[in-house]
Structures are given as structure tokens and as C-alpha cells.
Design a protein around this motif. Structure first.
Motif, mmCIF file in Angstrom:
data_model
loop_
_atom_site.group_PDB
_atom_site.id
_atom_site.type_symbol
_atom_site.label_atom_id
_atom_site.label_comp_id
_atom_site.label_asym_id
_atom_site.label_seq_id
_atom_site.Cartn_x
_atom_site.Cartn_y
_atom_site.Cartn_z
ATOM 1 N N MET A 239 0.831 -1.192 0.000
ATOM 2 C CA MET A 239 0.000 0.000 0.000
ATOM 3 C C MET A 239 0.871 1.250 0.000
ATOM 4 O O MET A 239 1.994 1.233 0.478
ATOM 5 C CB MET A 239 -0.883 0.038 1.230
ATOM 6 C CG MET A 239 -2.099 -0.788 1.194
ATOM 7 S SD MET A 239 -3.320 0.033 2.208
ATOM 8 C CE MET A 239 -4.727 -0.423 1.308
ATOM 9 N N ASN A 240 0.301 2.298 -0.470
ATOM 10 C CA ASN A 240 0.998 3.572 -0.505
ATOM 11 C C ASN A 240 1.061 4.164 0.900
ATOM 12 O O ASN A 240 0.091 4.137 1.646
ATOM 13 C CB ASN A 240 0.255 4.506 -1.460
ATOM 14 C CG ASN A 240 1.053 5.738 -1.782
ATOM 15 O OD1 ASN A 240 2.158 5.928 -1.287
ATOM 16 N ND2 ASN A 240 0.482 6.584 -2.607
ATOM 17 N N LYS A 241 2.223 4.715 1.267
ATOM 18 C CA LYS A 241 2.405 5.256 2.612
ATOM 19 C C LYS A 241 1.507 6.477 2.854
ATOM 20 O O LYS A 241 0.959 6.644 3.940
ATOM 21 C CB LYS A 241 3.865 5.635 2.824
ATOM 22 C CG LYS A 241 4.152 5.952 4.266
ATOM 23 C CD LYS A 241 5.538 6.390 4.665
ATOM 24 C CE LYS A 241 6.695 6.239 3.852
ATOM 25 N NZ LYS A 241 7.939 6.715 4.460
ATOM 26 N N LYS A 242 1.348 7.307 1.849
ATOM 27 C CA LYS A 242 0.495 8.495 1.998
ATOM 28 C C LYS A 242 -0.963 8.092 2.225
ATOM 29 O O LYS A 242 -1.664 8.711 3.027
ATOM 30 C CB LYS A 242 0.609 9.389 0.769
ATOM 31 C CG LYS A 242 1.944 10.061 0.642
ATOM 32 C CD LYS A 242 1.998 10.916 -0.599
ATOM 33 C CE LYS A 242 3.378 11.506 -0.791
ATOM 34 N NZ LYS A 242 3.479 12.287 -2.012
ATOM 35 N N PHE A 243 -1.416 7.088 1.525
ATOM 36 C CA PHE A 243 -2.778 6.609 1.693
ATOM 37 C C PHE A 243 -2.993 6.119 3.125
ATOM 38 O O PHE A 243 -4.022 6.405 3.739
ATOM 39 C CB PHE A 243 -3.066 5.489 0.685
ATOM 40 C CG PHE A 243 -4.432 4.897 0.818
ATOM 41 C CD1 PHE A 243 -5.546 5.579 0.360
ATOM 42 C CD2 PHE A 243 -4.613 3.659 1.406
ATOM 43 C CE1 PHE A 243 -6.807 5.044 0.477
ATOM 44 C CE2 PHE A 243 -5.865 3.105 1.542
ATOM 45 C CZ PHE A 243 -6.968 3.806 1.072
ATOM 46 N N PHE A 244 -2.024 5.390 3.666
ATOM 47 C CA PHE A 244 -2.114 4.890 5.034
ATOM 48 C C PHE A 244 -2.169 6.047 6.034
ATOM 49 O O PHE A 244 -2.956 6.015 6.983
ATOM 50 C CB PHE A 244 -0.918 3.983 5.335
ATOM 51 C CG PHE A 244 -0.903 3.470 6.744
ATOM 52 C CD1 PHE A 244 -1.819 2.515 7.161
ATOM 53 C CD2 PHE A 244 0.004 3.959 7.656
ATOM 54 C CE1 PHE A 244 -1.819 2.058 8.464
ATOM 55 C CE2 PHE A 244 0.026 3.514 8.955
ATOM 56 C CZ PHE A 244 -0.891 2.560 9.364
ATOM 57 N N ILE A 245 -1.369 7.077 5.826
ATOM 58 C CA ILE A 245 -1.363 8.225 6.737
ATOM 59 C C ILE A 245 -2.692 8.958 6.678
ATOM 60 O O ILE A 245 -3.264 9.311 7.711
ATOM 61 C CB ILE A 245 -0.193 9.165 6.403
ATOM 62 C CG1 ILE A 245 1.144 8.484 6.744
ATOM 63 C CG2 ILE A 245 -0.313 10.491 7.157
ATOM 64 C CD1 ILE A 245 2.355 9.228 6.267
#
Length: 112
Positions: free
Chosen positions: A1-7
């Protein structure tokens, strides 16, 4: 998963949890006691402090990311041409200003 999406999803989940705890229940005003009347004010104060903490925290994280990228690019440019130091270093200061804006927003949230 994309780190920005998780944040982003983590922050949205935090806001959802804060909203659930801040929800006021409908009560009969004639049966409320003094303690029960202060509960919504306590929730509002808690949300103020959470919002202020998020403002400072997110601004400082974003400022740190910006300083890291801009500082690395400035050092690389200065290693090739030393005359660029006067032009590159103010951009690092501008990136650090993001943290100050976050602090200012948090201060306004707490005061107002």
C-alpha cells in the motif's frame, strides 16, 4: 500500500473516533445535573487539544520532509557550484516556516 494513503486513512480514522466521543446525546434538561452539563464542554476542550496537537504534529512532519528534500538538493547544488548557497539556503528557511504556521494555527485553536 501507498504510505500516503495509510497516513491519510489513519488521520481520518482519528477524526472519526474523536467525533464519536464528542457526540452529544439528547437529554431532558430538567433532569440534568451540574456534572452532566459540563460533559459537552469537556469534550470540546479535548477536541481542541487533539486538533492543536494534529496541527503542530502534521506541520512539523511536513516541514521535516520538506527540509530533508530541499536541504539535500541545496547541498548537491552547492557541491557543484558554491555560488548557489545564497540562493538555495533561503528555501530551507521557508520550509522550516511550515512548522511555525502549524504552531500558530494550534495556538489560535487553543485560544479561540
Amino acid at each position: 500500500m501507498n504510505k500516503k494513503f495509510f497516513i491519510v486513512m489513519s488521520v481520518l480514522a482519528l477524526f472519526a473516533v474523536a467525533g464519536i466521543f464528542a457526540e452529544e446525546s439528547v437529554k431532558n434538561p430538567a433532569t440534568e445535573t451540574q456534572v452532566e452539563q459540563q460533559a459537552p464542554q469537556d469534550n470540546a476542550k479535548a477536541i481542541k487539544y487533539i486538533a492543536a496537537g494534529l496541527a503542530v504534529g502534521l506541520a512539523c512532519v511536513a516541514g521535516g520532509m520538506a527540509v530533508g528534500k530541499i536541504g539535500a538538493a541545496a547541498m548537491g547544488a552547492m557541491s557543484e557550484n558554491a555560488e548557489l548557497s545564497g540562493k538555495a539556503l533561503p528555501f530551507v528557511g521557508l520550509a522550516e516556516g511550515i512548522c511555525l504556521w502549524g504552531f500558530l494555527v494550534a495556538l489560535l485553536i487553543i485560544i479561540l
